[in-house]
Design an enzyme around this catalytic site. Structure first.
Site, PDB file in Angstrom:
ATOM      1  N   GLY A 108       2.299   2.350  10.709  1.00  0.00           N
ATOM      2  CA  GLY A 108       3.259   3.441  10.539  1.00  0.00           C
ATOM      3  C   GLY A 108       3.908   3.905  11.826  1.00  0.00           C
ATOM      4  O   GLY A 108       4.563   4.940  11.864  1.00  0.00           O
TER       5      GLY A 108
ATOM      6  N   GLU B 260      -6.939   4.805   7.547  1.00  0.00           N
ATOM      7  CA  GLU B 260      -6.761   6.243   7.253  1.00  0.00           C
ATOM      8  C   GLU B 260      -7.993   6.812   6.554  1.00  0.00           C
ATOM      9  O   GLU B 260      -8.339   7.981   6.752  1.00  0.00           O
ATOM     10  CB  GLU B 260      -5.468   6.442   6.436  1.00  0.00           C
TER      11      GLU B 260
ATOM     12  N   LYS C  70       0.221   4.296  -0.394  1.00  0.00           N
ATOM     13  CA  LYS C  70      -0.376   5.510   0.176  1.00  0.00           C
ATOM     14  C   LYS C  70      -0.081   6.712  -0.729  1.00  0.00           C
ATOM     15  O   LYS C  70      -0.012   6.559  -1.947  1.00  0.00           O
ATOM     16  CB  LYS C  70       0.108   5.706   1.621  1.00  0.00           C
TER      17      LYS C  70
ATOM     18  N   ASN D  68       0.881  -1.176   0.000  1.00  0.00           N
ATOM     19  CA  ASN D  68       0.000   0.000   0.000  1.00  0.00           C
ATOM     20  C   ASN D  68       0.917   1.224   0.000  1.00  0.00           C
ATOM     21  O   ASN D  68       1.490   1.557   1.030  1.00  0.00           O
ATOM     22  CB  ASN D  68      -0.890  -0.034   1.256  1.00  0.00           C
TER      23      ASN D  68
ATOM     24  N   HIS E  99      -9.488   1.276   4.520  1.00  0.00           N
ATOM     25  CA  HIS E  99      -8.231   1.447   5.255  1.00  0.00           C
ATOM     26  C   HIS E  99      -8.476   2.385   6.431  1.00  0.00           C
ATOM     27  O   HIS E  99      -9.272   3.327   6.329  1.00  0.00           O
ATOM     28  CB  HIS E  99      -7.141   2.012   4.333  1.00  0.00           C
TER      29      HIS E  99
ATOM     30  N   GLU F  32      -5.610  -4.811  10.489  1.00  0.00           N
ATOM     31  CA  GLU F  32      -4.577  -3.811  10.731  1.00  0.00           C
ATOM     32  C   GLU F  32      -4.893  -3.068  12.018  1.00  0.00           C
ATOM     33  O   GLU F  32      -5.723  -2.140  12.006  1.00  0.00           O
ATOM     34  CB  GLU F  32      -4.519  -2.817   9.566  1.00  0.00           C
TER      35      GLU F  32
ATOM     36  N   SER G 263       3.263  -2.077  10.382  1.00  0.00           N
ATOM     37  CA  SER G 263       4.704  -2.106  10.619  1.00  0.00           C
ATOM     38  C   SER G 263       5.351  -3.467  10.337  1.00  0.00           C
ATOM     39  O   SER G 263       6.263  -3.893  11.041  1.00  0.00           O
ATOM     40  CB  SER G 263       5.028  -1.631  12.046  1.00  0.00           C
TER      41      SER G 263
HETATM   42  P1  PGA Z   1       2.712   0.281   7.651  1.00  0.00           P
HETATM   43  O1  PGA Z   1       1.263   0.495   6.979  1.00  0.00           O
HETATM   44  O2  PGA Z   1       3.251  -1.019   7.111  1.00  0.00           O
HETATM   45  O3  PGA Z   1       3.509   1.472   7.206  1.00  0.00           O
HETATM   46  O4  PGA Z   1       2.501   0.230   9.119  1.00  0.00           O
HETATM   47  C1  PGA Z   1       0.396  -0.577   6.786  1.00  0.00           C
HETATM   48  C2  PGA Z   1      -0.891  -0.083   6.171  1.00  0.00           C
HETATM   49  O5  PGA Z   1      -1.335   1.021   6.488  1.00  0.00           O
HETATM   50  O6  PGA Z   1      -1.514  -0.794   5.338  1.00  0.00           O
END
Ligand code: PGA
Length: 253
Positions: A175, A98, A11, A9, A96, A169, A214
């Protein structure tokens, strides 16, 4: 036996140049990796570059979101499922965290996008997961239930799960560098699979449930080794070809 799946992903990252470099790095390394499905989800404006670079390779591509209206039509700023299909997308991420927390997407809106995507020919990757305060309050399972129930309540939702992927998640791990322990993740994955099995055992046994939050090459192996974890949805670590390819290798069986 469920086949592992690792999806990147990306982003809101990348320029035309950096995306082309990343795509060619992933494409050239992925050819040698077997036993795992691989996909990348660039920003909308870079999907055409992915389609050009990855055609004929073993790396699929997808979107990070879609409009809940099939369109075409007057929906300024939105991208339709048809547009994603037109660019050869196989997958689309829906819900997601976000999108849910920063852009106010409700469980119902996410469920509507999920069903529309599946019914139109994409494989949706449905993201679910709890906030830190929800984990600390001990309501992780209630949150996941609420997010899944919205899909069950949507007309066509249960059927759509036959051709879908789920990504668990935990929002506190996205992140942040904090990762759920393999045991914590496995417990929630098993819970999700049980809830799905209550509705349809065959679907529950076959659906892939990815972990996200992460994931790095240094922890992917032990996470992916858990019985109900079928791969990963990778954010930050998917922006470097070598690191992403190592994570894909950890998913290969
Ligand atoms: P990350 O993000 O691996 O940077 O923690 C995962 C995601 O948001 O799908």
């Amino acid at each position: 036996m469920r086949r592992s799946f690792v999806a990147g992903n990306w982003k809101m990252n990348g320029t035309s140049d950096s995306v082309q470099t990343l795509l060619s790095g992933i494409k050239s390394g992925a050819g040698a990796i077997e036993g795992v499905d691989i996909a990348v989800c660039p920003a909308f404006v870079h999907i055409g570059l992915a389609a050009q670079a990855l055609a004929g390779s073993n790396v699929a591509w997808g979107g990070q979101n879609l409009c809940d209206e099939a369109g075409p039509g007057a929906f300024t700023g939105e991208v339709s499922v048809g547009m994603l299909l037109d660019l050869g997308c196989r997958y689309v991420i829906v819900g997601h965290s976000e999108r849910r927390t920063l852009y106010g997407e409700s469980d119902e809106l996410v469920a509507a996008k999920f069903v529309l995507a599946e019914q139109t020919g994409l494989t949706p990757i449905l993201c679910v997961g709890e906030l830190l305060e929800e984990r600390e309050a001990g309501v992780t399972e209630e949150v996941i239930d609420r997010q899944l129930n919205a899909v069950f309540a949507q007309e066509g939702g249960l059927a759509a799960l036959n051709n879908a992927v789920i990504a668990y998640e935990p929002v506190w791990a996205i992140g942040t560098g904090l990762t759920a322990t393999p045991e914590q993740a496995q417990a929630v994955h098993a819970f999700i699979r049980e809830r799905l099995a209550d509705r349809n055992e065959t679907m529950a046994a076959g659906i892939r449930i990815l972990y996200g939050g992460s994931v790095k090459s240094s922890n992917a192996g032990e996470i992916f080794a858990q019985p109900d974890i079928d791969g990963g949805l990778i954010g930050g670590a998917s922006l470097q070809a070598d690191e992403f390819l190592k994570i894909c290798e950890a998913g290969a069986v």
